[in-house]
Design an enzyme around this catalytic site. Structure first.
Site, PDB file in Angstrom:
ATOM      1  N   LYS A  88       0.757  -1.405  -0.021  1.00 25.18           N
ATOM      2  CA  LYS A  88      -0.068  -0.107   0.094  1.00 25.18           C
ATOM      3  C   LYS A  88       0.978   1.146  -0.027  1.00 25.18           C
ATOM      4  CE  LYS A  88      -1.796   2.813   2.932  1.00 25.18           C
ATOM      5  NZ  LYS A  88      -1.400   4.028   2.151  1.00 25.18           N
TER       6      LYS A  88
ATOM      7  N   CYS B 208      13.925  10.970   6.034  1.00 27.20           N
ATOM      8  CA  CYS B 208      13.898  10.452   7.382  1.00 27.20           C
ATOM      9  C   CYS B 208      14.928  10.728   8.177  1.00 27.20           C
ATOM     10  CB  CYS B 208      13.426   9.015   7.354  1.00 27.20           C
ATOM     11  SG  CYS B 208      14.598   7.964   6.159  1.00 27.20           S
TER      12      CYS B 208
ATOM     13  N   GLU C 224      10.551  16.312  14.847  1.00 22.98           N
ATOM     14  CA  GLU C 224      10.619  15.847  13.520  1.00 22.98           C
ATOM     15  C   GLU C 224       9.958  16.963  12.756  1.00 22.98           C
ATOM     16  OE1 GLU C 224       9.253  12.344  11.169  1.00 22.98           O
ATOM     17  OE2 GLU C 224      11.327  12.332  10.398  1.00 22.98           O
TER      18      GLU C 224
END
Ligand code: NAD
Length: 502
Positions: free
Chosen positions: A197, A306, A403
């Protein structure tokens, strides 16, 4: 009357075929067939903010069909292939991706907004490398044999490896093709089958990947794609008891949910999550190398990476000289349209994400932080979010702690390696780090102590298919890439022999 998308494509002389590709709806892919089903999800091109096409939301029934298709493939032709045939399929798929690199790079730029040159040179080229690397593992899945440690002669032990089975792949929007390829390449080499997905914002390149896999000759059901949101499609997929392993890349908050879903079914999990990685610039660093690495570390892909080094800790002894060079270089970075081959930084993925990043930048301004570079824009409605650098960032500020996933760099100084490491480790995350030094003793000491799963020395972001990538702490569990990733798609069985009646 031309709309903004036509103007945008027109400005970069995009030909008819590529335009049609970007404006093609993105269906699901089950059993090597396209499936059009579910309510529409619009795909928005980040530069213009216009809808270019739609994808569709797979409900529980369709997800169930995709898993059944994968199970059938696992029980059928796929498991009967010779390892050499599996290797050939993967190499053929790599060739096809290379042949379609222009289309894939274009879709990556139109869906994510990313610079076309980076999409070509990194997203697509690295995907080809990864497939070619992992193709070599197909013929190298091996166990071991040896004597039993607690029994005498006449006893032997053996391990055998088998594919884990049906793997659910959940991927984010920042590197859609690459993330899917990383996970599929190792899974295929181990003999697994996949239901993937992609992010509901960026599914186009994943769909082409599945089409190309079929064209390469992958049997029906080995790779299935279900599109849709995390809450509906993702949850149906990860919660299904027929899923043997979940490999997820995304935010820590979602990763925690996915991990909880896995436990009742004892599905194996790999969680590649968020980060707040640090670059450590030691007193003896080569300043040009450090500035170049830090710029790439935070501003590549507009900070939507990331393991972006969103924090820099720099030794007091070189702080001022380092900052002078860093500020000048950041002011010079080319911010522009994703389809412009000269662009280094392009629009963020969505208006919603831009709002999030802008709120951090505005908070830094409102709180009187020292924004020594501020190209973050005056309003959230602007197309571009350029580089922002905050000097002497307070360690209790969200700019230092959270983040942001955008082009915002927090800098702090300290004296000596121990103090630099203390600052670098001041985070719940542990994904990446980079160390800038010319002294091997400093590099080794820092790499032992820094809380990070991947450590770059004198540079940043040069991931390699042969070396594992994955986080410590709240950055996740398990590894992608390297032999370690293949191992994570294998179950090991022990065979303990008494040789008396053999
Ligand atoms: P996200 O967590 O919002 O979504 C990631 C994927 O999970 C998407 O496909 C989403 O639809 C799906 N999802 C959401 N809820 C779900 C649920 N309940 N069940 C199953 N699936 C669900 O992340 P994002 O915004 O797409 O990506 C950005 C994040 O990804 C950042 O935090 C970034 O650090 C992280 N990331 C990590 C790595 C890594 O390797 N560690 C790499 C890239 C991105």
């Amino acid at each position: 009357m031309p709309n903004k998308i036509d103007d945008y494509f027109g400005s970069w002389n995009i030909d008819h075929d590529l335009r049609a590709l970007a404006q093609r709806d993105v269906p699901h892919w089950i059993g090597n067939q396209k499936v059009l089903d579910g309510s529409e999800i619009p795909l928005v091109e980040p530069h213009t903010g216009e809808v270019v096409a739609n994808t569709f939301e797979a409900g529980a029934d369709l997800v169930s069909k995709a898993i059944a298709s994968a199970e059938n493939a696992l029980a059928g032709e796929w498991s009967q292939l010779r390892p050499l045939d599996c290797q050939s399929l993967m190499l053929k798929l790599a060739d096809l991706i290379e042949e379609h690199s222009e289309q894939l790079a274009f879709l990556e730029s139109v869906n994510v907004g990313k610079p076309i040159a980076q999409a070509r040179e990194i997203d697509v080229a690295a995907s080809v490398d990864v497939l070619r690397h992992f193709a070599g593992f197909c013929t190298r899945i091996e166990g071991r044999t040896g004597p039993l440690s607690a029994y005498g002669p006449g006893h032997t032990g053996m391990t055998v490896k088998q594919p884990v089975g049906v793997v659910a792949v959940i991927s984010p929007w920042n590197f859609p093709l690459q993330t899917l390829v990383w996970k599929c390449a190792a899974a295929f080499a181990a003999g697994c089958v996949v239901v993937a997905k992609p992010s509901e914002m960026t599914p186009a390149s994943s769909y082409i990947f599945a089409e190309l896999a079929a064209k390469a000759g992958f049997p029906a059901g080995v790779l299935n794609i279900v599109n849709g949101t995390g809450a509906i499609t993702g949850a149906a997929l990860t919660g299904d008891p027929r899923i043997d392993k979940i490999t997820f890349t995304g935010s820590t908050a979602t990763g925690v949910l996915v991990g909880q879903t896995a436990v009742p079914n004892m599905a194996r999990v790999t969680l590649e999550l968020g980060g707040k990685s640090a670059a450590i610039v030691a007193a003896d660093a080569d300043l040009d190398v450090a500035v170049d690495g830090v710029l790439n570390g935070i501003f590549f892909n507009s900070g939507q990476v990331c393991d972006a080094t969103s924090r820099v800790v720099v030794d007091e002894a070189i702080h001022d000289a380092f900052m002078d060079r860093l500020i000048t270089a950041a002011q010079d970075l080319n911010v522009g349209a994703g389809l412009d081959p000269e662009t280094f930084m392009s629009p963020l993925v969505s208006q919603q994400h831009r709002k999030k990043v802008f709120s951090y930048i505005q908070a830094a301004r409102d709180d009187g932080l020292s924004l020594v570079v501020d190209r973050g824009g005056d309003s959230v409605d602007e197309t571009f979010t350029g580089p922002v650098i905050v000097q002497d960032c307070p360690q209790d500020h969200p700019i230092w702690r959270e983040e942001i996933f955008g082009p915002v760099l927090a800098v702090c100084k300290a004296k000596g390696l121990a103090a630099l490491l203390e600052l670098a480790n001041d985070t719940e995350y542990g994904l990446g780090a980079s160390i800038y030094s010319r002294n091997m003793a400093t590099i080794l000491a820092a790499s032992k102590q820094v809380k990070a799963g991947t450590i770059y020395v004198n540079g940043h972001g040069f991931l390699d298919p042969a070396y594992p990538f994955g986080g410590l702490g709240m950055s996740g569990v398990g590894k992608d890439l390297g032999a370690e990733q293949v191992e994570s798609y294998l179950e090991t069985k022990s065979l303990l022999f008494s040789e008396q009646s053999i």
